[in-house]
Design a protein around this motif. Sequence first.
Motif, PDB file in Angstrom:
ATOM      1  N   LYS A  14       0.834  -1.209   0.000  1.00  0.00           N
ATOM      2  CA  LYS A  14       0.000   0.000   0.000  1.00  0.00           C
ATOM      3  C   LYS A  14       0.866   1.255   0.000  1.00  0.00           C
ATOM      4  O   LYS A  14       0.517   2.253  -0.624  1.00  0.00           O
ATOM      5  N   ARG A  15       1.990   1.217   0.683  1.00  0.00           N
ATOM      6  CA  ARG A  15       2.895   2.374   0.664  1.00  0.00           C
ATOM      7  C   ARG A  15       3.396   2.626  -0.767  1.00  0.00           C
ATOM      8  O   ARG A  15       3.459   3.751  -1.226  1.00  0.00           O
ATOM      9  N   LEU A  16       3.712   1.538  -1.464  1.00  0.00           N
ATOM     10  CA  LEU A  16       4.194   1.658  -2.839  1.00  0.00           C
ATOM     11  C   LEU A  16       3.091   2.083  -3.797  1.00  0.00           C
ATOM     12  O   LEU A  16       3.351   2.757  -4.795  1.00  0.00           O
ATOM     13  N   ARG A  17       1.871   1.651  -3.503  1.00  0.00           N
ATOM     14  CA  ARG A  17       0.714   1.998  -4.340  1.00  0.00           C
ATOM     15  C   ARG A  17      -0.391   2.487  -3.411  1.00  0.00           C
ATOM     16  O   ARG A  17      -1.250   1.714  -2.977  1.00  0.00           O
ATOM     17  N   PRO A  18      -0.388   3.790  -3.106  1.00  0.00           N
ATOM     18  CA  PRO A  18      -1.340   4.331  -2.130  1.00  0.00           C
ATOM     19  C   PRO A  18      -2.810   4.043  -2.457  1.00  0.00           C
ATOM     20  O   PRO A  18      -3.633   3.939  -1.544  1.00  0.00           O
ATOM     21  N   ARG A  19      -3.155   3.899  -3.734  1.00  0.00           N
ATOM     22  CA  ARG A  19      -4.553   3.624  -4.108  1.00  0.00           C
ATOM     23  C   ARG A  19      -4.829   2.125  -4.229  1.00  0.00           C
ATOM     24  O   ARG A  19      -5.805   1.728  -4.876  1.00  0.00           O
ATOM     25  N   LEU A  20      -4.003   1.324  -3.611  1.00  0.00           N
ATOM     26  CA  LEU A  20      -4.170  -0.126  -3.678  1.00  0.00           C
ATOM     27  C   LEU A  20      -5.584  -0.511  -3.255  1.00  0.00           C
ATOM     28  O   LEU A  20      -6.082  -0.067  -2.229  1.00  0.00           O
ATOM     29  N   ALA A  21      -6.229  -1.319  -4.067  1.00  0.00           N
ATOM     30  CA  ALA A  21      -7.601  -1.753  -3.811  1.00  0.00           C
ATOM     31  C   ALA A  21      -7.635  -3.261  -3.550  1.00  0.00           C
ATOM     32  O   ALA A  21      -6.756  -4.004  -3.985  1.00  0.00           O
TER      33      ALA A  21
END
Length: 160
Positions: free
Chosen positions: A128-135
């Motif tokens: 999630k840190r790497l991809r803040p919009r992780l779904a």
Amino acid sequence: YAGCALADLGEPERALPLLERAVEENPGNAQAWAALGATHLLRRRFEAGVEALRRGLRISPTDYRRALWLTALAGGLARLNRLDEALEAAQGACRSDAKFYPARIVLALAHSRAGRGQDAVKALAEAKRLRPRLAVSEVRLWAGRALDAAAGTLGLAGAD
């Protein structure tokens, strides 16, 4: 390339004979072996997928797609409950590309299957840190529903 494209489009049954022919004609084609491995994984033929991915990685150990191939390998190994190997492959994928967030998702899957819930949450938090919009839908692409609880604790978009 046609076999790879068909597999990417969600047509593993049509891709399989093309990929098998590609590795027969050129056994040194690492991309064809990796695509064949991924196609086997899509078909839930995990042993065959793991072996083909390993062969592709042996042929081209420094390939720029290494993180993706190791992530797929780790997912197959996790589904076979070969958890030490899955953790090793997922950690290798993370080292291979520090920004490839799917590697962290599969690392979380391996930790979760090994009964290491806190480590699973940490790995998913790193994704999630790497991809803040992780779904949640992205997590499910790589891990099925095995990480739904961890995703919920992190407040991922789409969590139930």
